[in-house]
Design a protein around this motif. Sequence first.
Motif, PDB file in Angstrom:
ATOM      1  N   MET A  42       1.050  -1.219   0.256  1.00  0.00           N
ATOM      2  CA  MET A  42       0.444   0.270   0.110  1.00  0.00           C
ATOM      3  C   MET A  42       1.027   1.369  -0.038  1.00  0.00           C
ATOM      4  N   PRO A  63      -9.096   3.692   5.998  1.00  0.00           N
ATOM      5  CA  PRO A  63      -9.620   2.165   6.219  1.00  0.00           C
ATOM      6  C   PRO A  63      -8.310   2.062   5.660  1.00  0.00           C
ATOM      7  N   GLY A  64      -8.183   0.151   7.006  1.00  0.00           N
ATOM      8  CA  GLY A  64      -6.975   0.143   6.895  1.00  0.00           C
ATOM      9  C   GLY A  64      -5.030   0.484   7.007  1.00  0.00           C
ATOM     10  N   ARG A  65      -5.303   1.518   8.302  1.00  0.00           N
ATOM     11  CA  ARG A  65      -3.996   2.423   8.396  1.00  0.00           C
ATOM     12  C   ARG A  65      -3.988   2.607   9.459  1.00  0.00           C
ATOM     13  N   LYS A  66      -2.950   2.118  10.087  1.00  0.00           N
ATOM     14  CA  LYS A  66      -1.992   1.888  11.286  1.00  0.00           C
ATOM     15  C   LYS A  66      -1.330   2.815  10.415  1.00  0.00           C
TER      16      LYS A  66
END
Length: 102
Positions: free
Chosen positions: A1, A44-47
């Motif tokens: 990503m 979404p999907g972010r850390k």
Amino acid sequence: MTAAAPELVLTLGEIAALFRRSKAAASKHVARLMSGHGFPQPLPGRKPRLWSRQQVELWLARAGTSAGTGSPQLVPAEDPRLTPAAIAAGRARLEARYGGGA
């Protein structure tokens, strides 16, 4: 990503600065705003969590715009120690310890 462009997103630390809170307090505050006041959800999907800068700025402008001025008005954080109930309890403790007021 691929990494998001920094100017397009906000970190929790940046949001904390907007609300003039610590990161821990801002995390709780943002959770309340998301659940009950329509604050934007993190991407979404972010850390770590990231928010769309455009969505947050739009929310702030809509939520904090005073009628007719068009400028955002940020409300300071509420201090639970300054609620009427907390103040009354503090006064009662002082009166019990030092005697009644004048």
